[in-house]
Design a protein around this motif. Structure first.
Motif, mmCIF file in Angstrom:
data_model
loop_
_atom_site.group_PDB
_atom_site.id
_atom_site.type_symbol
_atom_site.label_atom_id
_atom_site.label_comp_id
_atom_site.label_asym_id
_atom_site.label_seq_id
_atom_site.Cartn_x
_atom_site.Cartn_y
_atom_site.Cartn_z
ATOM 1 N N VAL A 175 29.512 -12.078 -5.726
ATOM 2 C CA VAL A 175 28.968 -10.754 -5.471
ATOM 3 C C VAL A 175 30.108 -9.747 -5.591
ATOM 4 O O VAL A 175 31.140 -9.886 -4.922
ATOM 5 C CB VAL A 175 28.283 -10.674 -4.084
ATOM 6 N N ASP A 176 29.954 -8.800 -6.484
ATOM 7 C CA ASP A 176 30.991 -7.801 -6.752
ATOM 8 C C ASP A 176 32.354 -8.449 -6.987
ATOM 9 O O ASP A 176 33.394 -7.966 -6.504
ATOM 10 C CB ASP A 176 31.073 -6.790 -5.601
ATOM 11 N N GLY A 177 32.343 -9.557 -7.712
ATOM 12 C CA GLY A 177 33.585 -10.227 -8.089
ATOM 13 C C GLY A 177 34.134 -11.210 -7.079
ATOM 14 O O GLY A 177 35.073 -11.955 -7.386
ATOM 15 N N ALA A 178 33.561 -11.254 -5.864
ATOM 16 C CA ALA A 178 34.039 -12.182 -4.826
ATOM 17 C C ALA A 178 33.185 -13.447 -4.833
ATOM 18 O O ALA A 178 31.949 -13.370 -4.825
ATOM 19 C CB ALA A 178 33.985 -11.522 -3.451
ATOM 20 N N ASP A 179 33.836 -14.609 -4.866
ATOM 21 C CA ASP A 179 33.107 -15.873 -4.879
ATOM 22 C C ASP A 179 32.203 -15.999 -3.654
ATOM 23 O O ASP A 179 32.596 -15.641 -2.529
ATOM 24 C CB ASP A 179 34.083 -17.053 -4.906
ATOM 25 N N VAL A 180 31.003 -16.534 -3.865
ATOM 26 C CA VAL A 180 30.044 -16.725 -2.777
ATOM 27 C C VAL A 180 29.972 -18.206 -2.441
ATOM 28 O O VAL A 180 29.578 -19.028 -3.275
ATOM 29 C CB VAL A 180 28.645 -16.218 -3.182
ATOM 30 N N ASP A 181 30.378 -18.566 -1.214
ATOM 31 C CA ASP A 181 30.286 -19.961 -0.783
ATOM 32 C C ASP A 181 29.445 -20.113 0.476
ATOM 33 O O ASP A 181 29.410 -21.172 1.096
ATOM 34 C CB ASP A 181 31.673 -20.559 -0.560
ATOM 35 N N SER A 182 28.749 -19.037 0.862
ATOM 36 C CA SER A 182 27.831 -19.121 1.997
ATOM 37 C C SER A 182 26.844 -17.968 1.927
ATOM 38 O O SER A 182 27.150 -16.897 1.385
ATOM 39 C CB SER A 182 28.585 -19.070 3.332
ATOM 40 N N ALA A 183 25.657 -18.201 2.470
ATOM 41 C CA ALA A 183 24.657 -17.145 2.524
ATOM 42 C C ALA A 183 25.148 -15.998 3.398
ATOM 43 O O ALA A 183 24.857 -14.827 3.138
ATOM 44 C CB ALA A 183 23.341 -17.705 3.057
ATOM 45 N N THR A 184 25.923 -16.328 4.425
ATOM 46 C CA THR A 184 26.458 -15.301 5.324
ATOM 47 C C THR A 184 27.371 -14.339 4.572
ATOM 48 O O THR A 184 27.293 -13.122 4.755
ATOM 49 C CB THR A 184 27.236 -15.955 6.483
ATOM 50 N N LEU A 185 28.226 -14.875 3.703
ATOM 51 C CA LEU A 185 29.129 -14.027 2.928
ATOM 52 C C LEU A 185 28.337 -13.067 2.046
ATOM 53 O O LEU A 185 28.665 -11.875 1.961
ATOM 54 C CB LEU A 185 30.060 -14.887 2.084
ATOM 55 N N LEU A 186 27.268 -13.572 1.413
ATOM 56 C CA LEU A 186 26.452 -12.714 0.546
ATOM 57 C C LEU A 186 25.766 -11.620 1.363
ATOM 58 O O LEU A 186 25.776 -10.445 0.977
ATOM 59 C CB LEU A 186 25.405 -13.555 -0.184
ATOM 60 N N ARG A 187 25.190 -11.989 2.507
ATOM 61 C CA ARG A 187 24.518 -10.995 3.358
ATOM 62 C C ARG A 187 25.503 -9.940 3.836
ATOM 63 O O ARG A 187 25.189 -8.748 3.855
ATOM 64 C CB ARG A 187 23.860 -11.692 4.546
#
Length: 364
Positions: A175-187
């Motif tokens: 998301v916006d260039g940052a790796d997503v490794d959890s739903a919490t990070l995306l939210r």
């Protein structure tokens, strides 16, 4: 004099009869409440009944060295008395109202209108499975393992910003260039954008694509602003070791933190609790954040009855804890797996517990 006494006796008998009839009548009048009481207690370091009725380790690990444990790390449950087919009588509700170990709650809070008991059980079973995965991820991450988290879209809400951009089965890579490794990070990334467009990197059918979505503004139950794109998510993990949490016929996500602590104790030397009887509750996510649960007052009494002297309570439940701690139980508040481990370290070493965090009226 005799006539007056006779009249008085008659009036008394009539009044008593009316009261008894009214009391009996109340037992047949439907109520809109159920009763919650302490349920079974399970030691995550001990055993539980397996699907075939035999005793099995509640936590079993293959692929890594395990160590002896001591004391207990208990998870608590709550039992509900009543359902939409048979609600408690008013007399039962009155007795429960004056019993500090029980709670009288609206039936809609436990059995929502239009949701069958089977659907409720299925949902709670799914929440338990998710909780076990998150607890395993949190514990192994704490121990330095790479858990290979993959965040996938489960469904897309019709009419939401995500409709036409995302679909079921999409894997969210960044998301916006940052790796997503959890739903919490995306939210969290969506909330931090505060309504600005977010750019998602998505893997679909073996191809990576980029989609831009503008979150939609809404409010939560407390009136706080929340930004949503209209998807539900699941996180799959590729665990480097096999951790099995064997607990049947228990639903919901509230055992997450205790599962995580039990896994860590099993995979590390020494006794995490110093051999003491510790209980606790709280949801947990893969990042180790501890969240609120329901029925905490009943769980406090369940822990005490099971012999626990120490209780770990989610910080976000503190307003329900203050003023309701049974004698003989010391309650410490926690907001994360790291905080829980810090508390247990002091407990295990017989350190100064006066500086450990506790629930106060000002904690929210």
């Amino acid at each position: 004099m005799s006539s007056r006494r006779s009249n008085g006796t008659t009036v008394g008998v009539v009044a008593l009869s009316v009261a008894l009839v009214a009391l009996v009548g109340l037992t047949f009048i439907p109520t809109q409440y159920v009763i919650q009481r302490p349920g079974p207690v399970f030691d995550t370091l001990g055993t539980a009944l397996g699907a075939d009725g035999t005793e099995v380790p509640l936590i079993e690990v293959d692929g890594a060295k395990t160590y002896p444990t001591g004391g207990s790390l208990d998870l608590l449950t709550v039992q509900t008395v009543g359902n939409r087919q048979r609600t408690p009588t008013w007399f039962e509700l009155a007795l429960a109202w004056f019993d500090p170990t029980r709670a009288v709650v609206p039936i809609d809070a436990v059995f929502p209108e239009g949701v069958t008991s089977e659907q409720r059980d299925e949902r709670n079973a799914a929440l338990m499975v998710d909780s076990q995965h998150e607890a395993t991820a949190a514990a192994l991450t704490e121990l330095g393992y790479d858990v290979g988290a993959q965040v996938e879209v489960v469904s897309v809400i019709e009419g939401s910003p995500a409709e036409g951009n995302l679909q079921e089965g999409d894997r969210i890579l960044a998301v916006d260039g940052a790796d997503v490794d959890s739903a919490t990070l995306l939210r969290d990334a969506i909330q931090k954008a505060k309504g600005a467009e977010v750019e998602l990197s998505v893997l679909r059918d073996g191809e990576t694509r980029t989609v831009a979505i503008t979150p939609q503004k809404t409010t939560d139950a407390d009136g706080a602003t929340v930004w949503l794109i209209g998807i539900s998510l699941t996180t799959d993990y590729d665990f480097p070791i096999d951790v099995r949490l064997q607990l049947d016929n228990v639903g919901g996500p509230s055992a997450g933190m205790m599962f995580a602590l039990g896994i860590i104790d099993t995979l590390t030397p020494g006794e995490l609790n110093g051999g003491k009887k510790v209980a606790g509750t709280g949801t947990i996510d893969a990042a180790g954040e501890v969240g609120p649960i329901g029925g905490i007052r009943q769980k406090l009494y369940g822990a005490l009855d099971a012999g626990a002297t120490v209780f770990l309570a989610p910080e976000s439940n503190c307003d329900e804890v203050v003023g309701h701690i049974p004698d003989g139980l010391q309650v410490y508040r926690t907001g994360s797996l790291d905080e829980s481990l810090d508390i247990l370290k002091v407990i295990a070493e017989d350190g100064d517990t006066s500086k450990l965090p506790v629930c106060t009226a000002s904690v929210r």
